[in-house]
Design an enzyme around this catalytic site. Structure first.
Site, PDB file in Angstrom:
ATOM      1  CD  GLU A 112      -3.200   0.466   0.413  1.00 47.88           C
ATOM      2  OE1 GLU A 112      -2.746   1.417  -0.258  1.00 47.88           O
ATOM      3  OE2 GLU A 112      -4.411   0.251   0.523  1.00 47.88           O
ATOM      4  CG  ASP A 113      -1.080   4.699  -1.445  1.00 48.28           C
ATOM      5  OD1 ASP A 113      -1.745   3.896  -0.742  1.00 48.28           O
ATOM      6  OD2 ASP A 113      -1.619   5.564  -2.156  1.00 48.28           O
ATOM      7  CG  ASP A 116      -6.416   8.177   6.463  1.00 48.68           C
ATOM      8  OD1 ASP A 116      -5.798   8.728   7.373  1.00 48.68           O
ATOM      9  OD2 ASP A 116      -7.434   8.666   5.962  1.00 48.68           O
ATOM     10  CG  PHE A 165      -4.944  14.800   1.537  1.00 45.37           C
ATOM     11  CD1 PHE A 165      -5.632  13.602   1.624  1.00 45.37           C
ATOM     12  CD2 PHE A 165      -4.595  15.278   0.281  1.00 45.37           C
ATOM     13  CE1 PHE A 165      -5.975  12.886   0.488  1.00 45.37           C
ATOM     14  CE2 PHE A 165      -4.928  14.575  -0.864  1.00 45.37           C
ATOM     15  CZ  PHE A 165      -5.620  13.379  -0.757  1.00 45.37           C
ATOM     16  NE  ARG A 178      -2.930   8.448  -9.107  1.00 37.72           N
ATOM     17  CZ  ARG A 178      -3.574   8.005  -8.035  1.00 37.72           C
ATOM     18  NH1 ARG A 178      -2.917   7.672  -6.959  1.00 37.72           N
ATOM     19  NH2 ARG A 178      -4.889   7.906  -8.039  1.00 37.72           N
TER      20      ARG A 178
END
Ligand code: 5GP
Length: 194
Positions: A112-113, A116, A165, A178
Site C-alpha cells: 500500500e501507499d 489511513d 493529506f 502522483r
C-alpha cells in the site's frame, strides 16, 4: 540522485510550487525502501512470495520496492475504490480490478501507499482471506496511525505519517501529483481553488 537535484532541476517552477512543505525527500524514500526490501527478502527466502500492489497509489513504491527484494517473487495488482469524499475513506469498497491468479497456499505481501483509517485494507484482507492464501502480510510506505479506525497488522512500514493529506510518489489529489518524486503537503489555496 538526491531529492534536491531531482526537485531543483526538474520540478522547480512547476508542480513542486503547489506544495507548502516537503515531508519526505526522494532520497529518504529510496534509503528506507532499500532497507525494507532487504528485510522482506530475508523474511521470505524459500517461500512462494506473491507481491500484490494496491493500485493506483502504490505504483511507484511497489516498482522501487520489488527491485530491492532479491527473490524470485511473483507480482500482481488489485484495484479498489473507496466510496467517500476526496480526502476520507468510508470503508465501503468496490473492486475495480481483481488479481489475475489464484492465491491459495501462497504467501501474499500486500503493498500500500498509505494506511489511513485502515478501512480499505481491512476490506481487502477479509476478501483475500476467503481465497485461502498461506499468509497475508502488509507493507505500506506511509502509516497514519493517528487516523486508524480498524486495527491492521503492518509487518513493514516505511514511515509514520502526520495526520495531514499528503501527495506525491504515487499519492494523488484529484488524480494529480502522483508523478512528484517525493512527498509533501499541498498549499491550502490548491484545495480552496477547487
Ligand atoms: P483508508 O481506507 O486507510 O482510510 O485509506 C486508504 C486510502 O486512502 C489510501 O490508499 C489512499 O488512496 C487514500 N489516502 C489516505 N490518506 C491519504 C493522504 O494523505 N493522501 C492521499 N493522496 N491519499 C490518501
Amino acid at each position: 540522485m538526491t531529492a534536491s537535484t531531482g526537485t531543483d532541476t526538474v520540478w522547480k517552477g512547476g508542480i513542486a510550487d503547489d506544495l507548502s512543505r516537503t515531508i519526505l525527500s526522494a532520497e529518504q524514500i529510496a534509503t528506507r525502501t532499500a532497507a525494507l526490501g532487504a528485510q522482506i527478502a530475508a523474511d521470505y527466502r524459500g517461500r512462494d512470495l506473491l507481491v500484490v500492489g494496491v493500485l493506483s497509489g502504490s505504483f511507484l513504491f511497489i516498482a522501487d520496492l520489488v527491485r530491492q527484494i532479491n527473490l524470485p517473487l511473483a507480482l500482481d495488482f488489485i484495484s479498489v475504490s473507496s466510496y467517500g469524499d476526496r480526502t476520507r475513506s468510508s470503508g465501503v469498497v468496490r473492486m475495480l480490478k481483481d488479481l489475475n491468479q489464484p492465491i491459495a497456499g501462497r504467501d501474499l505481501l500486500l503493498v500500500e501507499d498509505i494506511i489511513d483509517t485502515g478501512l480499505t485494507l481491512s476490506y481487502l484482507i477479509e476478501n483475500l482471506r476467503t481465497r485461502h492464501p498461506a499468509s497475508i502480510a502488509v507493507a505500506t510506505l506511509l502509516d497514519k496511525t493517528e487516523a486508524r479506525v480498524v486495527k491492521i497488522d503492518t509487518a513493514y512500514v516505511g514511515f509514520e505519517c502526520p495526520n495531514e493529506f499528503v501527495v506525491g510518489y504515487g499519492l494523488d489529489y484529484r488524480g494529480r501529483y502522483r508523478n512528484l518524486p517525493y512527498i509533501g503537503v499541498l498549499k491550502p489555496e490548491i484545495y480552496q481553488d477547487e
